[in-house]
Write a protein that holds these residues in place. Structure first.
Motif, mmCIF file in Angstrom:
data_model
loop_
_atom_site.group_PDB
_atom_site.id
_atom_site.type_symbol
_atom_site.label_atom_id
_atom_site.label_comp_id
_atom_site.label_asym_id
_atom_site.label_seq_id
_atom_site.Cartn_x
_atom_site.Cartn_y
_atom_site.Cartn_z
ATOM 1 N N LYS A 158 10.170 1.813 -8.690
ATOM 2 C CA LYS A 158 8.844 1.975 -9.316
ATOM 3 C C LYS A 158 8.089 3.117 -8.652
ATOM 4 N N LEU A 159 8.187 3.181 -7.316
ATOM 5 C CA LEU A 159 7.504 4.252 -6.575
ATOM 6 C C LEU A 159 7.971 5.623 -7.064
ATOM 7 N N ILE A 160 9.288 5.774 -7.223
ATOM 8 C CA ILE A 160 9.835 7.067 -7.658
ATOM 9 C C ILE A 160 9.269 7.438 -9.038
ATOM 10 N N LYS A 161 9.220 6.467 -9.921
ATOM 11 C CA LYS A 161 8.709 6.748 -11.269
ATOM 12 C C LYS A 161 7.244 7.184 -11.214
ATOM 13 N N GLU A 162 6.457 6.505 -10.385
ATOM 14 C CA GLU A 162 5.030 6.852 -10.288
ATOM 15 C C GLU A 162 4.835 8.206 -9.604
ATOM 16 N N MET A 163 5.678 8.485 -8.627
ATOM 17 C CA MET A 163 5.566 9.769 -7.939
ATOM 18 C C MET A 163 5.918 10.928 -8.855
ATOM 19 N N LYS A 164 6.855 10.683 -9.763
ATOM 20 C CA LYS A 164 7.272 11.727 -10.715
ATOM 21 C C LYS A 164 6.095 12.215 -11.545
ATOM 22 N N ILE A 165 5.233 11.282 -11.931
ATOM 23 C CA ILE A 165 4.078 11.645 -12.768
ATOM 24 C C ILE A 165 3.162 12.594 -12.000
ATOM 25 N N ILE A 166 2.902 12.259 -10.739
ATOM 26 C CA ILE A 166 2.029 13.108 -9.914
ATOM 27 C C ILE A 166 2.701 14.469 -9.684
ATOM 28 N N THR A 167 4.009 14.418 -9.369
ATOM 29 C CA THR A 167 4.751 15.652 -9.087
ATOM 30 C C THR A 167 4.632 16.627 -10.247
ATOM 31 N N GLU A 168 4.845 16.122 -11.465
ATOM 32 C CA GLU A 168 4.762 17.005 -12.630
ATOM 33 C C GLU A 168 3.343 17.488 -12.860
ATOM 34 N N ASN B 160 0.810 -1.231 0.000
ATOM 35 C CA ASN B 160 0.000 0.000 0.000
ATOM 36 C C ASN B 160 0.841 1.277 0.000
ATOM 37 N N VAL B 161 2.149 1.123 0.086
ATOM 38 C CA VAL B 161 3.006 2.300 0.288
ATOM 39 C C VAL B 161 3.000 3.228 -0.941
ATOM 40 N N THR B 162 3.138 2.646 -2.129
ATOM 41 C CA THR B 162 3.271 3.492 -3.325
ATOM 42 C C THR B 162 2.020 4.321 -3.579
ATOM 43 N N SER B 163 0.849 3.714 -3.454
ATOM 44 C CA SER B 163 -0.367 4.488 -3.735
ATOM 45 C C SER B 163 -0.527 5.628 -2.738
ATOM 46 N N MET B 164 -0.184 5.391 -1.459
ATOM 47 C CA MET B 164 -0.334 6.461 -0.473
ATOM 48 C C MET B 164 0.769 7.522 -0.607
ATOM 49 N N ALA B 165 1.919 7.130 -1.146
ATOM 50 C CA ALA B 165 2.966 8.128 -1.420
ATOM 51 C C ALA B 165 2.491 9.054 -2.544
ATOM 52 N N ARG B 166 1.897 8.465 -3.564
ATOM 53 C CA ARG B 166 1.355 9.281 -4.671
ATOM 54 C C ARG B 166 0.289 10.232 -4.146
ATOM 55 N N ALA B 167 -0.601 9.682 -3.310
ATOM 56 C CA ALA B 167 -1.700 10.497 -2.775
ATOM 57 C C ALA B 167 -1.167 11.640 -1.908
ATOM 58 N N SER B 168 -0.103 11.374 -1.159
ATOM 59 C CA SER B 168 0.460 12.411 -0.277
ATOM 60 C C SER B 168 0.983 13.585 -1.095
ATOM 61 N N ILE B 169 1.659 13.258 -2.185
ATOM 62 C CA ILE B 169 2.195 14.316 -3.048
ATOM 63 C C ILE B 169 1.042 15.102 -3.670
ATOM 64 N N ALA B 170 0.017 14.369 -4.100
ATOM 65 C CA ALA B 170 -1.148 15.042 -4.694
ATOM 66 C C ALA B 170 -1.832 15.945 -3.673
ATOM 67 N N ALA B 171 -1.794 15.558 -2.397
ATOM 68 C CA ALA B 171 -2.442 16.363 -1.344
ATOM 69 C C ALA B 171 -1.611 17.578 -0.953
ATOM 70 N N GLY B 172 -0.378 17.663 -1.460
ATOM 71 C CA GLY B 172 0.437 18.860 -1.197
ATOM 72 C C GLY B 172 1.628 18.650 -0.288
ATOM 73 N N ALA B 173 1.955 17.388 0.018
ATOM 74 C CA ALA B 173 3.126 17.142 0.874
ATOM 75 C C ALA B 173 4.403 17.624 0.178
ATOM 76 N N ASP B 174 5.358 18.068 0.983
ATOM 77 C CA ASP B 174 6.631 18.552 0.442
ATOM 78 C C ASP B 174 7.616 17.423 0.194
ATOM 79 N N GLY B 175 7.239 16.212 0.572
ATOM 80 C CA GLY B 175 8.130 15.090 0.361
ATOM 81 C C GLY B 175 7.565 13.846 1.009
ATOM 82 N N VAL B 176 8.320 12.765 0.912
ATOM 83 C CA VAL B 176 7.903 11.513 1.546
ATOM 84 C C VAL B 176 9.100 10.855 2.217
ATOM 85 N N MET B 177 8.796 10.030 3.198
ATOM 86 C CA MET B 177 9.833 9.209 3.828
ATOM 87 C C MET B 177 9.402 7.748 3.652
#
Ligand code: PEP
Ligand code: MN
Length: 337
Positions: free
Chosen positions: A321-331, A279-296
């Motif tokens: 894989k997580l980093i790649k998916e997070m990049k899409i949300i970040t952009e 469940n970590v990757t989906s919630m990392a993506r969601a955190s970035i989408a919600a406005g978090a400045d980063g993830v741990m």
């Protein structure tokens, strides 16, 4: 209370106001802003002689701050705080990635993980040397030897290190090695520890307590800042709810609320929140989408052999894989990684 200086107020005038505040037995905190400087006042509000301050040159107005947290509140400082470290700014346009194992377990484990997370794009290496475990019989960390290994990993990879300090007497040794001091969820209410790291020169990563309200969380940050340390990174790591489908419940709504109430950066820790690597990757993506400045994120080369938190640790491959998916949300939300 906040003394707002005129746009054209000079340094000397600011110093005179601070001196006057101190003479009233209060603390003065100058807060330079893009437009003008404001001076926060903390201490017993009955002692503030507003009439006297208003007469000083360069003073525009006095604002009464309504929130119980003063220094960490947006009322005191409207501009976002950006924490500058030697290789990354935390709180700006760029998303910060902190990754590494739950605990430092051996030289091979921490060095291998450090190279793997760096390669994938992490900026900061995490890893506990002193572990505050729920059970006294569980692995408590490698102690100073673990700190030495983290320092070696920093030397080899150039990654900064964040690691936990667990009590006031332990801070001195941790700040000798770490770039950022972590206060764990279980210690968010340890006021003497908060005061001690408030006197440190190192930035502090403060995790939300397991059942802390936003107000309690921000008051904990206020303890740190009131001792003089302005460099605090907040971390939403999940809270206790009735839900038992995950280890904790990642409170995503805390992210925009905290952004509104404070100027401090906030990151999310989906590893401890979910407790399950799936469940970590989906919630990392969601955190970035919600406005978090980063993830741990917890990463371990062999999660099945981890001495702690193996079930929530990503393999280096899954972290990639997580980093790649997070990049899409970040952009997609106009930020950078
Ligand atoms: C950790 O980050 O290793 C940790 C112990 O987290 P928390 O304090 O959020 O439980
Ligand atoms: Mn952990």
């Amino acid at each position: 209370m906040l003394v707002v200086m005129r746009k054209d107020a000079n340094q000397k005038e600011i110093e005179i106001v601070c001196k006057e505040i101190k003479e009233m037995g209060l603390a003065a905190h100058p807060i330079p802003g893009a437009q003008r400087t404001a001076i926060g006042i903390t201490g017993n509000k009955n002692m503030v002689r507003e009439d006297k301050i208003m007469l000083l040159p360069g003073v525009k107005e006095i604002i009464h701050v309504t929130q119980p947290y003063k220094l960490v509140g947006r009322e005191f400082k409207p501009d976002d705080t950006v924490i500058e470290t030697s290789n990354v700014k935390i709180g700006g346009k760029k998303i910060v990635i902190i990754a590494g194992p739950c605990a430092v377990e051996s030289r091979e484990q921490i060095i291998e993980t450090a190279f793997a997370v760096k390669e994938a794009g992490a900026h900061i290496l995490r890893g506990g040397a002193f572990k505050p475990r729920t059970s006294p019989y569980d692995f408590q960390g490698m102690g100073e030897e673990g700190l030495e290994l983290l320092a070696e990993a920093r030397e080899k990879t150039g990654l900064l290190i964040v690691t936990e300090t667990i009590d006031p007497d332990n801070v001195e040794i941790v700040e000798k090695y770490a770039d950022i001091l972590q206060i764990g969820a279980r210690n968010m209410h340890s006021f003497s520890l908060l005061r001690r790291v408030g006197r440190s020169k190192r930035p502090v990563l403060l995790k939300r307590g397991l059942a802390a309200t936003i107000k309690e969380f921000l008051m904990a940050a206020e303890y740190i800042m009131s001792e003089g340390n302005p460099n605090i990174i907040l971390c939403e790591r999940g809270v206790r709810t009735f839900g038992d489908h995950t280890r904790f419940t990642l409170d995503l709504s805390a992210i925009p609320v905290i952004k509104e109430l404070t100027h401090l950066p906030i990151i999310a820790d989906p590893s401890h929140a979910t407790g399950k690597w799936q469940n970590v990757t989906s919630m990392a993506r969601a955190s970035i989408a919600a406005g978090a400045d980063g993830v741990m994120i917890e990463v371990h080369p062999h999660p099945e052999f981890a001495l702690s938190d193996g079930s929530q640790s990503l393999t280096p491959e899954n972290f990639n894989k997580l980093i790649k998916e997070m990049k899409i949300i970040t952009e997609a939300i106009g930020k950078e990684m």
